[in-house]
Design a protein around this motif. Structure first.
Motif, mmCIF file in Angstrom:
data_model
loop_
_atom_site.group_PDB
_atom_site.id
_atom_site.type_symbol
_atom_site.label_atom_id
_atom_site.label_comp_id
_atom_site.label_asym_id
_atom_site.label_seq_id
_atom_site.Cartn_x
_atom_site.Cartn_y
_atom_site.Cartn_z
ATOM 1 N N THR A 1 0.819 -1.216 0.000
ATOM 2 C CA THR A 1 0.000 0.000 0.000
ATOM 3 C C THR A 1 0.847 1.257 0.000
ATOM 4 O OG1 THR A 1 -1.670 -1.204 1.282
ATOM 5 C CG2 THR A 1 -1.890 1.200 1.186
ATOM 6 N N TYR A 2 1.961 1.210 0.735
ATOM 7 C CA TYR A 2 2.848 2.375 0.873
ATOM 8 C C TYR A 2 4.277 1.987 0.449
ATOM 9 C CZ TYR A 2 -1.034 3.811 3.896
ATOM 10 O OH TYR A 2 -2.271 4.110 4.397
ATOM 11 N N PRO A 3 4.469 1.799 -0.856
ATOM 12 C CA PRO A 3 5.773 1.300 -1.331
ATOM 13 C C PRO A 3 6.948 2.236 -1.066
ATOM 14 C CG PRO A 3 4.414 2.041 -3.165
ATOM 15 C CD PRO A 3 3.523 2.013 -1.962
ATOM 16 N N HIS A 4 6.683 3.510 -0.881
ATOM 17 C CA HIS A 4 7.782 4.478 -0.666
ATOM 18 C C HIS A 4 7.855 4.966 0.770
ATOM 19 C CE1 HIS A 4 8.218 4.428 -4.981
ATOM 20 N NE2 HIS A 4 6.973 4.842 -5.145
ATOM 21 N N SER A 5 7.158 4.287 1.681
ATOM 22 C CA SER A 5 7.153 4.732 3.075
ATOM 23 C C SER A 5 8.532 4.577 3.697
ATOM 24 C CB SER A 5 6.138 3.930 3.892
ATOM 25 O OG SER A 5 6.304 4.179 5.276
ATOM 26 N N PRO A 6 9.142 5.668 4.173
ATOM 27 C CA PRO A 6 10.454 5.547 4.834
ATOM 28 C C PRO A 6 10.344 4.798 6.148
ATOM 29 C CG PRO A 6 9.569 7.761 5.097
ATOM 30 C CD PRO A 6 8.679 7.062 4.134
ATOM 31 N N TYR A 7 9.183 4.819 6.783
ATOM 32 C CA TYR A 7 9.002 4.147 8.059
ATOM 33 C C TYR A 7 8.993 2.630 7.887
ATOM 34 C CZ TYR A 7 7.490 8.868 9.152
ATOM 35 O OH TYR A 7 7.439 10.239 9.300
ATOM 36 N N LEU A 8 8.412 2.164 6.794
ATOM 37 C CA LEU A 8 8.420 0.724 6.527
ATOM 38 C C LEU A 8 9.771 0.274 5.963
ATOM 39 C CD1 LEU A 8 4.841 0.446 5.017
ATOM 40 C CD2 LEU A 8 5.669 -0.814 7.016
ATOM 41 N N ASN A 9 10.345 1.083 5.112
ATOM 42 C CA ASN A 9 11.615 0.697 4.493
ATOM 43 C C ASN A 9 12.767 0.655 5.492
ATOM 44 O OD1 ASN A 9 11.289 0.282 1.490
ATOM 45 N ND2 ASN A 9 10.251 2.238 1.684
ATOM 46 N N ARG A 10 12.679 1.469 6.548
ATOM 47 C CA ARG A 10 13.754 1.439 7.551
ATOM 48 C C ARG A 10 13.751 0.129 8.324
ATOM 49 N NH1 ARG A 10 11.375 5.499 12.300
ATOM 50 N NH2 ARG A 10 9.750 4.072 13.033
ATOM 51 N N VAL A 11 12.567 -0.499 8.432
ATOM 52 C CA VAL A 11 12.479 -1.777 9.141
ATOM 53 C C VAL A 11 12.816 -2.936 8.198
ATOM 54 C CG1 VAL A 11 11.027 -3.298 10.540
ATOM 55 C CG2 VAL A 11 10.649 -0.824 10.586
ATOM 56 N N GLY A 12 12.295 -2.817 6.974
ATOM 57 C CA GLY A 12 12.530 -3.881 6.007
ATOM 58 C C GLY A 12 13.961 -3.935 5.545
#
Length: 220
Positions: free
Chosen positions: A209-220
């Motif tokens: 849903t949020y492919p560019h989310s920095p909050y998700l990418n920092r965890v992934g």
């Protein structure tokens, strides 16, 4: 100086008046104050207009005028919640958290369904007393079923470092109520609690849903 003043266009009026106050074109303060007074008197019985003028002056660093229009708001409507909320914001700007809490409590009592009043209260207390912030939000559950309270409570616990509590709230929240930052917090909380597979699952689902989310990418 033209400012739209129709009652159905309060947002535009406020934006325009704020632009005038912060303009570098050298508008005459007397003329600006006269304009504000004209707008106020034209909507004398409308407390929202008075609060918007007060907020504009507050943001323009003119506390005297801000207080004047807050008083006009209360004259238009006794115990007007948005006027109390603005007083809370002004007290917080003065680093007086006790006074700010008192004003936000008054705002909530005056209008217990207004979400912004609760947000103001939570902004003051959540970093020191997350339990109180979460309890205060709980008052809204029966009044505003449309508000994503579980997600908001999850954020409060996360910011305080209570990751188990935040996970419990995020788990109860409807998935569609969680934005990219909330999902990132959710995943990070799971990661910090060493629930790595669950954390990775949240990241994968969230990135759809949020492919560019920095909050998700920092965890992934």
């Amino acid at each position: 100086m033209h400012v739209p003043s129709q009652s159905n266009d309060h947002d535009a009026m406020e934006r325009a008046f704020q632009e005038i106050l912060k303009s570098d074109k050298g508008y005459n303060p007397v003329a600006v104050d006269s304009l504000a007074n004209m707008l106020s008197l034209k909507s004398k019985k409308d407390p929202d207009i008075q609060v918007r003028l007060a907020r504009s002056y507050f943001l323009g660093q003119n506390r005297k005028k801000a207080n004047e229009y807050i008083e006009r708001a209360f004259n238009a409507k006794k115990d007007y919640s948005r006027a109390y909320a603005l007083q809370g914001a002004m007290a917080l700007a003065d680093y007086d958290s006790t006074k700010a809490i008192n004003f936000y409590e008054k705002a909530i009592a005056a209008d217990p369904k207004e979400l912004e009043n609760y947000k103001g209260f939570i902004n003051v207390v959540s970093k020191k007393n997350p339990e109180l912030a979460v309890r205060k939000l709980e008052q809204l559950r029966s009044l505003r079923p449309d508000v994503a309270l579980d997600a908001m409570q999850g954020n409060i616990w996360f910011q305080f470092g209570k990751y188990t509590n935040s996970i419990e709230c995020y788990e109860k929240a409807k998935w569609e109520s969680l934005d990219g930052q909330m999902l990132g917090n959710y995943a990070l909380a799971l990661n910090l609690e060493e629930r790595y597979d669950e954390s990775l699952s949240i990241v994968k689902q969230g990135l759809l849903t949020y492919p560019h989310s920095p909050y998700l990418n920092r965890v992934g």
